[in-house]
Design a protein around this motif. Structure first.
Motif, PDB file in Angstrom:
ATOM      1  N   LEU A  20       0.813  -1.219   0.000  1.00 18.95           N
ATOM      2  CA  LEU A  20       0.000   0.000   0.000  1.00 18.95           C
ATOM      3  C   LEU A  20       0.847   1.270   0.000  1.00 18.95           C
ATOM      4  O   LEU A  20       0.330   2.369  -0.188  1.00 18.95           O
ATOM      5  CB  LEU A  20      -0.961   0.010   1.194  1.00 18.95           C
ATOM      6  CG  LEU A  20      -2.029  -1.084   1.199  1.00 18.95           C
ATOM      7  CD1 LEU A  20      -2.879  -0.991   2.459  1.00 18.95           C
ATOM      8  CD2 LEU A  20      -2.893  -0.998  -0.049  1.00 18.95           C
ATOM      9  N   GLY A  21       2.159   1.115   0.248  1.00 17.99           N
ATOM     10  CA  GLY A  21       3.059   2.261   0.197  1.00 17.99           C
ATOM     11  C   GLY A  21       2.926   3.245   1.348  1.00 17.99           C
ATOM     12  O   GLY A  21       3.352   4.395   1.239  1.00 17.99           O
ATOM     13  N   LYS A  22       2.365   2.824   2.452  1.00 14.75           N
ATOM     14  CA  LYS A  22       2.209   3.697   3.627  1.00 14.75           C
ATOM     15  C   LYS A  22       3.391   3.502   4.570  1.00 14.75           C
ATOM     16  O   LYS A  22       3.997   2.433   4.619  1.00 14.75           O
ATOM     17  CB  LYS A  22       0.906   3.375   4.368  1.00 14.75           C
ATOM     18  CG  LYS A  22      -0.336   3.529   3.520  1.00 14.75           C
ATOM     19  CD  LYS A  22      -0.605   4.968   3.200  1.00 14.75           C
ATOM     20  CE  LYS A  22      -1.934   5.128   2.482  1.00 14.75           C
ATOM     21  NZ  LYS A  22      -2.200   6.470   2.085  1.00 14.75           N
ATOM     22  N   PRO A  23       3.707   4.536   5.353  1.00 14.21           N
ATOM     23  CA  PRO A  23       4.830   4.403   6.298  1.00 14.21           C
ATOM     24  C   PRO A  23       4.485   3.489   7.468  1.00 14.21           C
ATOM     25  O   PRO A  23       3.317   3.298   7.802  1.00 14.21           O
ATOM     26  CB  PRO A  23       5.049   5.845   6.778  1.00 14.21           C
ATOM     27  CG  PRO A  23       3.724   6.510   6.600  1.00 14.21           C
ATOM     28  CD  PRO A  23       3.096   5.871   5.396  1.00 14.21           C
ATOM     29  N   LEU A  24       5.517   2.929   8.063  1.00  9.44           N
ATOM     30  CA  LEU A  24       5.346   2.126   9.271  1.00  9.44           C
ATOM     31  C   LEU A  24       5.052   3.046  10.449  1.00  9.44           C
ATOM     32  O   LEU A  24       5.823   3.974  10.728  1.00  9.44           O
ATOM     33  CB  LEU A  24       6.607   1.317   9.560  1.00  9.44           C
ATOM     34  CG  LEU A  24       6.837   0.086   8.711  1.00  9.44           C
ATOM     35  CD1 LEU A  24       8.260  -0.423   8.886  1.00  9.44           C
ATOM     36  CD2 LEU A  24       5.834  -0.999   9.071  1.00  9.44           C
ATOM     37  N   LEU A  25       3.977   2.790  11.154  1.00  5.60           N
ATOM     38  CA  LEU A  25       3.627   3.581  12.331  1.00  5.60           C
ATOM     39  C   LEU A  25       4.527   3.238  13.518  1.00  5.60           C
ATOM     40  O   LEU A  25       4.816   4.091  14.352  1.00  5.60           O
ATOM     41  CB  LEU A  25       2.156   3.332  12.705  1.00  5.60           C
ATOM     42  CG  LEU A  25       1.118   3.679  11.642  1.00  5.60           C
ATOM     43  CD1 LEU A  25      -0.266   3.184  12.065  1.00  5.60           C
ATOM     44  CD2 LEU A  25       1.108   5.166  11.369  1.00  5.60           C
ATOM     45  N   CYS A  26       4.981   1.983  13.585  1.00  4.68           N
ATOM     46  CA  CYS A  26       5.764   1.529  14.738  1.00  4.68           C
ATOM     47  C   CYS A  26       7.108   2.233  14.867  1.00  4.68           C
ATOM     48  O   CYS A  26       7.717   2.214  15.939  1.00  4.68           O
ATOM     49  CB  CYS A  26       5.955   0.017  14.700  1.00  4.68           C
ATOM     50  SG  CYS A  26       6.965  -0.572  13.328  1.00  4.68           S
ATOM     51  N   LEU A  27       7.570   2.870  13.802  1.00  7.39           N
ATOM     52  CA  LEU A  27       8.840   3.595  13.876  1.00  7.39           C
ATOM     53  C   LEU A  27       8.705   4.894  14.650  1.00  7.39           C
ATOM     54  O   LEU A  27       9.701   5.439  15.132  1.00  7.39           O
ATOM     55  CB  LEU A  27       9.362   3.867  12.464  1.00  7.39           C
ATOM     56  CG  LEU A  27       9.642   2.632  11.607  1.00  7.39           C
ATOM     57  CD1 LEU A  27      10.100   3.042  10.211  1.00  7.39           C
ATOM     58  CD2 LEU A  27      10.654   1.717  12.278  1.00  7.39           C
ATOM     59  N   GLU A  28       7.477   5.396  14.772  1.00  6.90           N
ATOM     60  CA  GLU A  28       7.228   6.660  15.469  1.00  6.90           C
ATOM     61  C   GLU A  28       6.376   6.505  16.724  1.00  6.90           C
ATOM     62  O   GLU A  28       6.370   7.390  17.567  1.00  6.90           O
ATOM     63  CB  GLU A  28       6.516   7.647  14.515  1.00  6.90           C
ATOM     64  CG  GLU A  28       7.267   7.933  13.235  1.00  6.90           C
ATOM     65  CD  GLU A  28       8.570   8.682  13.472  1.00  6.90           C
ATOM     66  OE1 GLU A  28       8.614   9.507  14.405  1.00  6.90           O
ATOM     67  OE2 GLU A  28       9.539   8.425  12.736  1.00  6.90           O
ATOM     68  N   ASP A  29       5.622   5.423  16.840  1.00 12.43           N
ATOM     69  CA  ASP A  29       4.670   5.257  17.938  1.00 12.43           C
ATOM     70  C   ASP A  29       5.193   4.236  18.946  1.00 12.43           C
ATOM     71  O   ASP A  29       5.208   3.034  18.673  1.00 12.43           O
ATOM     72  CB  ASP A  29       3.317   4.802  17.378  1.00 12.43           C
ATOM     73  CG  ASP A  29       2.222   4.730  18.426  1.00 12.43           C
ATOM     74  OD1 ASP A  29       2.523   4.743  19.644  1.00 12.43           O
ATOM     75  OD2 ASP A  29       1.042   4.651  18.028  1.00 12.43           O
ATOM     76  N   PRO A  30       5.591   4.688  20.146  1.00 20.98           N
ATOM     77  CA  PRO A  30       6.122   3.768  21.148  1.00 20.98           C
ATOM     78  C   PRO A  30       5.065   2.858  21.772  1.00 20.98           C
ATOM     79  O   PRO A  30       5.405   1.941  22.517  1.00 20.98           O
ATOM     80  CB  PRO A  30       6.718   4.708  22.208  1.00 20.98           C
ATOM     81  CG  PRO A  30       5.909   5.963  22.077  1.00 20.98           C
ATOM     82  CD  PRO A  30       5.571   6.083  20.618  1.00 20.98           C
ATOM     83  N   HIS A  31       3.793   3.074  21.465  1.00 19.33           N
ATOM     84  CA  HIS A  31       2.712   2.262  22.028  1.00 19.33           C
ATOM     85  C   HIS A  31       2.423   1.016  21.195  1.00 19.33           C
ATOM     86  O   HIS A  31       1.649   0.156  21.614  1.00 19.33           O
ATOM     87  CB  HIS A  31       1.441   3.099  22.176  1.00 19.33           C
ATOM     88  CG  HIS A  31       1.638   4.290  23.055  1.00 19.33           C
ATOM     89  ND1 HIS A  31       1.775   4.204  24.416  1.00 19.33           N
ATOM     90  CD2 HIS A  31       1.752   5.605  22.761  1.00 19.33           C
ATOM     91  CE1 HIS A  31       1.955   5.402  24.927  1.00 19.33           C
ATOM     92  NE2 HIS A  31       1.954   6.270  23.931  1.00 19.33           N
ATOM     93  N   ILE A  32       3.033   0.912  20.023  1.00 20.52           N
ATOM     94  CA  ILE A  32       2.825  -0.263  19.180  1.00 20.52           C
ATOM     95  C   ILE A  32       3.662  -1.414  19.731  1.00 20.52           C
ATOM     96  O   ILE A  32       4.867  -1.287  19.921  1.00 20.52           O
ATOM     97  CB  ILE A  32       3.139   0.044  17.704  1.00 20.52           C
ATOM     98  CG1 ILE A  32       2.086   1.035  17.182  1.00 20.52           C
ATOM     99  CG2 ILE A  32       3.164  -1.231  16.871  1.00 20.52           C
ATOM    100  CD1 ILE A  32       2.275   1.505  15.772  1.00 20.52           C
TER     101      ILE A  32
END
Length: 175
Positions: free
Chosen positions: A126-138
Motif C-alpha cells: 500500500l506504500g504507507k509508512p510504518l507507524l511503529c517507527l514513530e509510535d512507542p505504544h505499538i
C-alpha cells in the motif's frame, strides 16, 4: 479519563484505511472467545453511519432532535449520541460507557493516535509508512510480507489469526 488508566486491558489495532483491520479482527475475535476471553470492541469510523433503519421509531426520534438515544431490547442495547460532525469521539469517554463487569479485554479498531498498546497492521504494497517507527505504544506488527526496514517490535503473520491470537493472549497474560 486517559485510556491507559482504564481498569480492563485495552489493545488497539491501528493501520491506514484499507489495510485489513476489520478483516483481522473478524477472524481474531472468535478465536479469543473460544479461548475464554470476554471482550468488547470499540471501532472508530471516519464515516457517517446509522444505527437504525429509516422510518423506525429510534430513527424518527433521533431526527426529531434527541441528542442521545438508548435503544434496548432483550436482544441487545445500543447507545446513540449525535456528534457535531467536527469533533472526534473521545476514547476515554467511550471506554467509560462499557459495562466492565464481564470483560477481560477491550479491543479498539482505529484511534491510532491514542496512547494505548496497539498492534499495527501493515501491508507494504500500500506504500504507507510504518507507524511503529514513530509510535512507542505499538507492541507488534502484523504484516502480509516482511518490511524492508528493521522494526522495533515483533512481526506477526497478518494472514494467521491464530498466531495473532497467541500474541494477544501472551500480551494479556503479562498484564
Amino acid at each position: 479519563m486517559i485510556p491507559t488508566d482504564f481498569s480492563i486491558p485495552v489493545l488497539g489495532f491501528a493501520a491506514f484505511s484499507g489495510s485489513g483491520k476489520t478483516t483481522l479482527l473478524e477472524k481474531l475475535i472468535p478465536i479469543l472467545r473460544e479461548g475464554g476471553i470476554r471482550l468488547a470492541l470499540i471501532k472508530h469510523s471516519h464515516h457517517d453511519f446509522g444505527m437504525d433503519r429509516p422510518g423506525k421509531d429510534s430513527d424518527r426520534l433521533r431526527r426529531a432532535g434527541a441528542g442521545q438515544i438508548l435503544l434496548a431490547s432483550k436482544y441487545r442495547t445500543a447507545w446513540i449520541r449525535e456528534g457535531d460532525g467536527k469533533t472526534e469521539p473521545d476514547l476515554g469517554e467511550l471506554l467509560q460507557r462499557l459495562d466492565t463487569r464481564n470483560l477481560d479485554l477491550v479491543l479498539v479498531e482505529g484511534f491510532r493516535d491514542q496512547p494505548i498498546a496497539k498492534v499495527e497492521i501493515h501491508r507494504p504494497s500500500l506504500g504507507k509508512p510504518l507507524l511503529c517507527l514513530e509510535d512507542p505504544h505499538i507492541v507488534a506488527l502484523a504484516v502480509d510480507e516482511a518490511p524492508t526496514q528493521q522494526t522495533p517490535v515483533p512481526l506477526l503473520p497478518l494472514d494467521d489469526a491464530g498466531a495473532v491470537a497467541e500474541f494477544v493472549l501472551s500480551w494479556l497474560e503479562k498484564r
